[in-house]
Enzyme design. Structure first.
Site, mmCIF file in Angstrom:
data_model
loop_
_atom_site.group_PDB
_atom_site.id
_atom_site.type_symbol
_atom_site.label_atom_id
_atom_site.label_comp_id
_atom_site.label_asym_id
_atom_site.label_seq_id
_atom_site.Cartn_x
_atom_site.Cartn_y
_atom_site.Cartn_z
ATOM 1 N N LYS A 188 19.257 -15.809 -34.396
ATOM 2 C CA LYS A 188 18.564 -15.333 -33.451
ATOM 3 C C LYS A 188 18.341 -16.568 -31.889
ATOM 4 C CE LYS A 188 15.810 -11.823 -34.816
ATOM 5 N NZ LYS A 188 14.401 -11.134 -34.328
ATOM 6 N N GLY B 231 10.605 -19.233 -35.571
ATOM 7 C CA GLY B 231 12.424 -18.864 -34.492
ATOM 8 C C GLY B 231 11.918 -18.080 -33.965
ATOM 9 N N GLY B 232 13.244 -17.567 -33.919
ATOM 10 C CA GLY B 232 13.588 -16.691 -32.397
ATOM 11 C C GLY B 232 12.951 -15.400 -33.048
ATOM 12 N N GLY C 87 5.802 -18.871 -38.773
ATOM 13 C CA GLY C 87 7.530 -18.925 -38.588
ATOM 14 C C GLY C 87 7.844 -18.898 -37.203
ATOM 15 N N ASP D 221 11.729 -8.160 -29.420
ATOM 16 C CA ASP D 221 11.330 -8.167 -30.399
ATOM 17 C C ASP D 221 9.864 -8.766 -30.190
ATOM 18 O OD1 ASP D 221 12.555 -7.870 -32.705
ATOM 19 O OD2 ASP D 221 12.847 -10.395 -32.930
ATOM 20 N N ASN E 202 18.061 -11.112 -29.421
ATOM 21 C CA ASN E 202 17.662 -10.028 -31.159
ATOM 22 C C ASN E 202 19.190 -9.201 -30.974
ATOM 23 O OD1 ASN E 202 16.617 -8.574 -29.577
ATOM 24 N ND2 ASN E 202 15.351 -7.444 -31.154
#
Length: 277
Positions: free
Chosen positions: A77, A140-141, A138, A114, A98
């Site tokens: 992502k 991340g993206g 997490g 998201d 995404n």
């Protein structure tokens, strides 16, 4: 496809879904019936693309005129956002996408649904977010998108866990800027902490052998536990949460809440416009 999807023909377009792993991805199963119901000759197809293959795969698909766009899941992502020609405001703030819409000239335009999907997907339990002490694994993206949305819901604090300290630093900086206070920090493993909401936004549970960084004994019945990694099966985190009597949410809740937006963007509509609305 249950008769809902018409046969491929020479005018069909592909919405490629990149992931590593990709076997758990549910986007094609959910979005293809939406395309069919709206008479869009678009088919979502999963592709197992590793980080080493990502640049080559992106370049190849962006050159193909019958590609409508690309959907990306873990771990792509953030990398995909860097390759887009334009980003929606949320995607730009978070630095991740995404869903990518391909223009006729081959330029790629990224959006991120998201965060919206997460808060809508937990339904009435969304009210728990205001003033909540949140642990998220997490950054991340997907994690960044959820953190962005959590800030909009007025959380009290956000403890972050990620293997990449830069990802934690960026996410904390973003959330603290939105809330205008020091609410987000890296989790202190030595500190005694009690959380109202626990979120897994990492591949733990679907990839590798890593265990979740808090013990099952730390889960309790008045907690909300969300695991967006859980799509095609239940993760150990969700099993432990249910055993503790906690409210739970999995990745399907988040995906179902955003799937019409993904379909709309893939079919050429402006970001945030659901297909079939």
């Amino acid at each position: 496809m249950g008769g809902l999807i018409p046969n491929l023909d020479g005018a069909s377009q592909i919405y490629a879904v990149f992931g590593d792993p990709v076997a758990q991805v549910q986007t094609p199963r959910l979005v293809n019936p939406i395309f069919a119901a709206a008479a869009c000759n678009i088919f979502a197809v999963p592709f197992h693309v590793t980080p080493a293959q990502f640049d080559s795969a992106w370049d190849a698909f962006s050159m193909l005129d019958n590609v409508a766009g690309i959907g990306v899941t873990v771990p792509h992502k953030v990398a995909a956002a860097r390759k887009c020609a334009t980003l929606t405001p949320t995607a730009e703030a978070v630095g991740a996408v995404n869903s990518i819409q391909r223009s006729a000239d081959g330029s790629m335009h990224g959006a991120l649904f998201d965060g919206t999907g997460f808060v809508l997907g937990i339904g009435a339990r969304r009210a728990r977010l205001a003033g909540a002490r949140v642990l998220m694994v997490g950054a991340g993206g997907a994690g960044r998108a959820i953190a962005h949305a959590l800030a909009g819901e007025g959380i009290a604090s956000l403890a972050l866990v990620d293997l990449d300290p830069d990802a934690i630093a960026f996410t904390a900086w973003m959330v603290n800027g939105l809330l205008k206070r020091e609410a987000a920090t890296a989790l202190d493993p030595l500190a005694e902490a009690r959380f109202d909401v626990v979120i897994n936004a990492s591949p733990i549970g679907i990839k590798g052998n890593a265990g979740f960084p808090i013990s099952p004994e730390a889960l309790h019945s008045d907690m909300l536990v969300a695991d967006i990694a859980a799509l095609s099966g239940e993760t150990q985190l969700l099993r432990d949460a249910r055993a503790a009597g906690a409210a739970t949410s999995d990745g399907n809740d988040m995906l179902q809440a955003q799937i019409a937006l993904i379909a709309g963007f893939a079919s050429g509509l402006p970001a945030g416009t659901p297909l079939g609305a």
